[in-house]
Scaffold this active site. Sequence first.
Site, PDB file in Angstrom:
ATOM      1  CG  ASN A   9      -1.696   1.224   1.435  1.00 56.84           C
ATOM      2  OD1 ASN A   9      -1.843   2.017   0.505  1.00 56.84           O
ATOM      3  ND2 ASN A   9      -2.224   1.417   2.638  1.00 56.84           N
ATOM      4  CD1 TRP A  10       3.339   1.133  -2.868  1.00 52.61           C
ATOM      5  CD2 TRP A  10       3.207   2.234  -4.816  1.00 52.61           C
ATOM      6  NE1 TRP A  10       3.970   0.363  -3.826  1.00 52.61           N
ATOM      7  CE2 TRP A  10       3.904   1.009  -5.034  1.00 52.61           C
ATOM      8  CE3 TRP A  10       3.002   3.080  -5.909  1.00 52.61           C
ATOM      9  CZ2 TRP A  10       4.392   0.641  -6.287  1.00 52.61           C
ATOM     10  CZ3 TRP A  10       3.487   2.708  -7.158  1.00 52.61           C
ATOM     11  CH2 TRP A  10       4.178   1.505  -7.336  1.00 52.61           C
ATOM     12  CE  LYS A  11       0.432   3.270   4.918  1.00 52.21           C
ATOM     13  NZ  LYS A  11       0.280   3.366   6.354  1.00 52.21           N
ATOM     14  CG  HIS A  97      -5.719   1.427   5.227  1.00 52.73           C
ATOM     15  ND1 HIS A  97      -5.220   2.443   6.012  1.00 52.73           N
ATOM     16  CD2 HIS A  97      -4.703   0.549   5.052  1.00 52.73           C
ATOM     17  CE1 HIS A  97      -3.948   2.195   6.290  1.00 52.73           C
ATOM     18  NE2 HIS A  97      -3.613   1.042   5.720  1.00 52.73           N
ATOM     19  CD  GLU A  99      -2.803   5.156   6.927  1.00 49.08           C
ATOM     20  OE1 GLU A  99      -2.840   5.243   5.692  1.00 49.08           O
ATOM     21  OE2 GLU A  99      -1.865   4.606   7.547  1.00 49.08           O
ATOM     22  CD  GLU A 169      -3.296  -3.059   7.414  1.00 50.51           C
ATOM     23  OE1 GLU A 169      -2.149  -3.191   6.981  1.00 50.51           O
ATOM     24  OE2 GLU A 169      -4.016  -2.097   7.147  1.00 50.51           O
ATOM     25  N   GLY A 175       2.519   1.909  10.729  1.00 45.80           N
ATOM     26  CA  GLY A 175       3.395   3.065  10.570  1.00 45.80           C
ATOM     27  C   GLY A 175       4.098   3.502  11.855  1.00 45.80           C
ATOM     28  CB  SER A 215       5.535  -1.906  11.761  1.00 50.52           C
ATOM     29  OG  SER A 215       5.025  -0.613  12.036  1.00 50.52           O
ATOM     30  N   GLY A 236       2.920  -1.332   4.239  1.00 49.11           N
ATOM     31  CA  GLY A 236       2.844   0.094   3.925  1.00 49.11           C
ATOM     32  C   GLY A 236       4.223   0.641   3.614  1.00 49.11           C
ATOM     33  N   GLY A 237       4.859   1.257   4.611  1.00 42.31           N
ATOM     34  CA  GLY A 237       6.144   1.942   4.419  1.00 42.31           C
ATOM     35  C   GLY A 237       7.183   1.132   3.658  1.00 42.31           C
TER      36      GLY A 237
HETATM   37  C1  PEP Z   1      -0.635  -0.191   5.899  1.00 38.49           C
HETATM   38  O1  PEP Z   1      -0.624   0.904   5.359  1.00 38.49           O
HETATM   39  O2  PEP Z   1      -1.580  -0.958   5.676  1.00 38.49           O
HETATM   40  C2  PEP Z   1       0.478  -0.562   6.775  1.00 38.49           C
HETATM   41  C3  PEP Z   1       0.444  -1.718   7.358  1.00 38.49           C
HETATM   42  O3  PEP Z   1       1.501   0.362   6.934  1.00 38.49           O
HETATM   43  P1  PEP Z   1       2.961   0.076   7.611  1.00 38.49           P
HETATM   44  O4  PEP Z   1       3.484  -1.201   6.987  1.00 38.49           O
HETATM   45  O5  PEP Z   1       3.761   1.265   7.220  1.00 38.49           O
HETATM   46  O6  PEP Z   1       2.751  -0.067   9.060  1.00 38.49           O
END
Ligand code: PEP
Length: 253
Positions: A9-11, A97, A99, A169, A175, A215, A236-237
Amino acid sequence: MRKPFVAGNWKMNTDNHSSVSLADEIASATFGIVSHGIHVAVIPPFVYLQAVTRVLSASNVAVGAQDVYHESNGAFTGEISASMLKDVGCVYVLCGHSERRHVIGETDELISKKVAAAIRGGLLPIFCVGELLAEREASQTTEVVTRQIRSGLAGLSAEKVSAVTIAYEPVWAIGTGLTASPQQAQEVHAMIRKLLGEMYDAQLADEIRILYGGSVKPGNAAELMCERDVDGLLVGGASLNANDFVAIIRAAV
Ligand code: PEP
């Protein structure tokens, strides 16, 4: 047998140039792996979907969108429908999600409409659930995740739900650099599978994929994937760095 699935997920990151080069690097580095029993997807911002889809057209890396609106067309300024996403080559779409739940303010009810609209439009939803830190500390994880799943899948038949991938999640792990331990992830994944067995049937519960997200990094991906009910990873990141994302995919094969 549940095929592992890793999605990035590039957000709200990348730009016109970097979205294409990141997709290109991932496609080249995974050329031999992805056909070997793993599904991989990248989930760029809406505006780069077409460019990324074009770069990935000859690869085994699928493309997903970060959100979808539940109406099919009309006067909904700024929104994007499932048929539009399908039209530009999307296969998957994130629904609910954290966010969108906690920053944008989406409700269980709205997310449920989005999951149904995605399936109706021929997309495969990645339906995200997870508790806040305060909810975990108050021992409410099961209650919160159960409510999110019952509500998000309300009114859908087992056949429709078979198109869904669930992503657990925990919000406190997204994050933040804090990852759920493999045991914590397994405990919630097993609870989700049991719940799906009660809501639908044993076959659906056995076949549905449940991803862990929060993470995930190259250093913790393999231990999370060792757990019986962890079928893949939502990243994500670390998905913004081709080397890290590919290392995570390799750990998940
Ligand atoms: C996500 O955006 O779904 C996520 C899990 O982010 P991160 O890996 O950065 O925690």
